[in-house]
Design a protein around this motif. Structure first.
Motif, PDB file in Angstrom:
ATOM      1  N   MET A 255      84.905 -21.065  13.107  1.00  0.00           N
ATOM      2  CA  MET A 255      83.932 -22.074  13.100  1.00  0.00           C
ATOM      3  C   MET A 255      82.635 -21.776  14.056  1.00  0.00           C
ATOM      4  O   MET A 255      81.691 -22.314  14.309  1.00  0.00           O
ATOM      5  CB  MET A 255      84.389 -23.403  13.363  1.00  0.00           C
ATOM      6  N   THR A 256      82.766 -20.262  14.660  1.00  0.00           N
ATOM      7  CA  THR A 256      82.056 -19.882  15.580  1.00  0.00           C
ATOM      8  C   THR A 256      80.378 -19.651  14.539  1.00  0.00           C
ATOM      9  O   THR A 256      80.449 -19.529  13.358  1.00  0.00           O
ATOM     10  CB  THR A 256      82.045 -18.341  15.980  1.00  0.00           C
ATOM     11  N   GLY A 257      79.372 -20.019  15.219  1.00  0.00           N
ATOM     12  CA  GLY A 257      78.146 -19.971  14.661  1.00  0.00           C
ATOM     13  C   GLY A 257      77.642 -21.119  13.793  1.00  0.00           C
ATOM     14  O   GLY A 257      76.694 -21.263  13.079  1.00  0.00           O
ATOM     15  N   ASN A 258      78.385 -22.261  13.780  1.00  0.00           N
ATOM     16  CA  ASN A 258      77.973 -23.478  13.443  1.00  0.00           C
ATOM     17  C   ASN A 258      76.730 -23.993  13.622  1.00  0.00           C
ATOM     18  O   ASN A 258      76.637 -24.204  14.949  1.00  0.00           O
ATOM     19  CB  ASN A 258      79.180 -24.570  13.389  1.00  0.00           C
ATOM     20  N   MET A 259      75.758 -23.879  12.869  1.00  0.00           N
ATOM     21  CA  MET A 259      74.457 -24.592  13.168  1.00  0.00           C
ATOM     22  C   MET A 259      73.739 -23.722  13.825  1.00  0.00           C
ATOM     23  O   MET A 259      72.404 -23.936  14.148  1.00  0.00           O
ATOM     24  CB  MET A 259      74.387 -25.933  13.965  1.00  0.00           C
ATOM     25  N   PHE A 260      74.183 -22.240  14.056  1.00  0.00           N
ATOM     26  CA  PHE A 260      73.130 -21.314  14.818  1.00  0.00           C
ATOM     27  C   PHE A 260      71.849 -21.070  13.856  1.00  0.00           C
ATOM     28  O   PHE A 260      70.814 -20.739  14.521  1.00  0.00           O
ATOM     29  CB  PHE A 260      74.057 -20.129  15.048  1.00  0.00           C
ATOM     30  N   GLU A 261      72.139 -21.179  12.675  1.00  0.00           N
ATOM     31  CA  GLU A 261      70.837 -20.779  11.944  1.00  0.00           C
ATOM     32  C   GLU A 261      69.454 -21.978  11.966  1.00  0.00           C
ATOM     33  O   GLU A 261      68.505 -21.701  12.010  1.00  0.00           O
ATOM     34  CB  GLU A 261      71.127 -21.051  10.245  1.00  0.00           C
ATOM     35  N   MET A 262      70.069 -23.034  12.224  1.00  0.00           N
ATOM     36  CA  MET A 262      68.983 -24.324  12.767  1.00  0.00           C
ATOM     37  C   MET A 262      68.285 -23.635  13.907  1.00  0.00           C
ATOM     38  O   MET A 262      67.090 -23.895  14.108  1.00  0.00           O
ATOM     39  CB  MET A 262      69.508 -25.534  12.793  1.00  0.00           C
ATOM     40  N   ASP A 263      68.849 -23.244  15.191  1.00  0.00           N
ATOM     41  CA  ASP A 263      68.190 -22.774  16.190  1.00  0.00           C
ATOM     42  C   ASP A 263      67.319 -21.722  16.162  1.00  0.00           C
ATOM     43  O   ASP A 263      66.587 -21.313  16.503  1.00  0.00           O
ATOM     44  CB  ASP A 263      69.158 -22.662  17.408  1.00  0.00           C
ATOM     45  N   ALA A 264      68.049 -20.649  15.251  1.00  0.00           N
ATOM     46  CA  ALA A 264      67.428 -19.438  14.761  1.00  0.00           C
ATOM     47  C   ALA A 264      66.090 -19.892  13.912  1.00  0.00           C
ATOM     48  O   ALA A 264      64.926 -19.041  14.569  1.00  0.00           O
ATOM     49  CB  ALA A 264      68.118 -18.516  14.033  1.00  0.00           C
ATOM     50  N   ILE A 265      65.963 -20.652  13.070  1.00  0.00           N
ATOM     51  CA  ILE A 265      64.980 -20.993  12.412  1.00  0.00           C
ATOM     52  C   ILE A 265      63.890 -21.916  13.155  1.00  0.00           C
ATOM     53  O   ILE A 265      62.619 -21.580  13.262  1.00  0.00           O
ATOM     54  CB  ILE A 265      65.268 -21.969  11.045  1.00  0.00           C
ATOM     55  N   GLY A 266      64.437 -22.710  14.096  1.00  0.00           N
ATOM     56  CA  GLY A 266      63.746 -23.547  15.033  1.00  0.00           C
ATOM     57  C   GLY A 266      62.803 -22.573  16.053  1.00  0.00           C
ATOM     58  O   GLY A 266      61.643 -22.769  16.315  1.00  0.00           O
TER      59      GLY A 266
END
Length: 351
Positions: A255-266
């Motif tokens: 489950m590493t990286g969960n919601m990382f995409e939101m921080d990257a887009i933000g």
């Protein structure tokens, strides 16, 4: 031209840097040890994770796309590293090959590139919307990461001296000239992303595609190759994030990286990259990553609950989009004012 509009434009263009200064100023007052050298290095190490993803995300968004799979790809890349270090690579004849740490890093980097290449190929060859394609890849990568070890982690990634695969912890926690290696990796990818987008024909293609894909196609821009490249590059950035996290924890978790995409887009949006494509810089995205991470770490140090942290980060991201839209409207107004002044000046000369 009205000087007021020009001042507004300069302030809006520098908004991410101003926001970072405000965040630093606020937490330096509220948290006594916020500006200590050790704390700044630790927070910048955290920035490296978001920053790496934001660099790849910037190139993707510049083409008018989106990559929702970066967090899940980081997770599965960490699991690939864990599997190679723990179990090696089984061969068909029953033998097992164990790789040293540089070879594991290379294998995982290639794996991330391949996943990104698949995203780009499906989007360009089959006409699938980037949102849908990368959303599907997010589920595929996350599910595959869970299947790798039946939902379990690969703990104790210290390696075995006899197998020559020790030293994995150095990638995430090692230092060079007193600076953590993940920070050096972020700087390296930042320089690479800056060079690609500003000094190469590929960079011009990326901006052209995001600005007007139909016009770019008529101009002979290799749209398919450029799009496949940016998604493959995003996959490479995700692979290194998965490696860094697994190295720091010495554990590969599915489950590493969960919601990382939101921080990257933000971070990318905060840095001034337009979601419609064609406008933005990787340097701005890195500053956006600093804002996101310093804000999150500062709230943790203040004892703000996780629930309020999510609310505040969401408000910041939405506000960034609203300000970006306002900047675009003001910029269009300034352009119209310039044209009007030029026509007026030309009329005066003609008379």
């Amino acid at each position: 031209m009205n000087q007021k509009y020009m001042i507004y434009m300069y302030l809006l263009k520098a908004r991410t840097f101003i926001a970072l200064l405000l965040v630093i100023a606020f937490f330096s007052v509220m948290v006594p040890n916020f500006l200590t050298t050790s704390n700044l290095l630790i927070m910048t190490q955290h920035v490296a994770i978001t920053g790496l993803l934001a660099i790849g995300m910037t190139l993707v968004i510049l083409t008018g796309g989106i990559d929702l799979s970066v967090g899940a790809v980081a997770g599965i890349c960490g699991m690939v590293a864990g599997a190679l270090l723990t179990n090696g690579l089984p061969l068909w004849n029953g033998n097992v090959i164990f790789f040293n740490v540089p070879e594991v890093i290379l294998c995982v980097a290639i794996f991330g590139i391949v996943v990104g290449f698949i995203n780009g190929a499906v989007i360009t060859r089959f006409g699938v919307a980037p949102f849908i394609c990368t959303l599907g890849m997010m589920y595929v990568a996350r599910g595959s990461a869970l299947l790798f070890n039946d939902g379990s982690t690969y703990p104790n990634l210290n390696g075995i001296e006899a197998l020559g695969n020790t030293g994995f912890a150095t990638l995430g926690s090692g230092t060079l000239m007193g600076i953590y290696l993940p920070i050096w990796l972020m700087i390296g990818f930042l320089l690479l992303g800056y060079w690609l987008t500003t000094k190469t024909p590929l960079g011009r293609y990326i901006y052209a595609i995001g600005g007007n894909e139909s016009a770019a196609r008529l101009a002979g821009v290799p749209i398919v190759k450029a799009k496949v490249f940016v998604y493959a590059f995003s996959g490479l950035c995700s692979a290194f994030v998965g490696l860094i996290v697994a190295s720091q924890l010495q554990t590969a978790h599915p489950m590493t990286g969960n919601m990382f995409e939101m921080d990257a887009i933000g971070a990318t949006v905060l840095g001034g990259t337009a979601l419609a494509g064609g406008r933005g810089r990787v340097t701005g995205s890195i500053i956006g990553a600093f804002v996101i991470v310093f804000l999150a770490d500062g709230m943790v140090m203040m004892g703000v609950s996780d629930f309020w942290q999510m609310v505040i980060k969401g408000v910041v991201i939405v506000t960034a989009v609203v300000v970006d839209q306002f900047q675009q409207k003001l910029q269009n107004k300034v352009i119209l004012m310039r044209r009007h002044e030029e026509k007026h000046a030309a009329a005066q000369v003609a008379s």
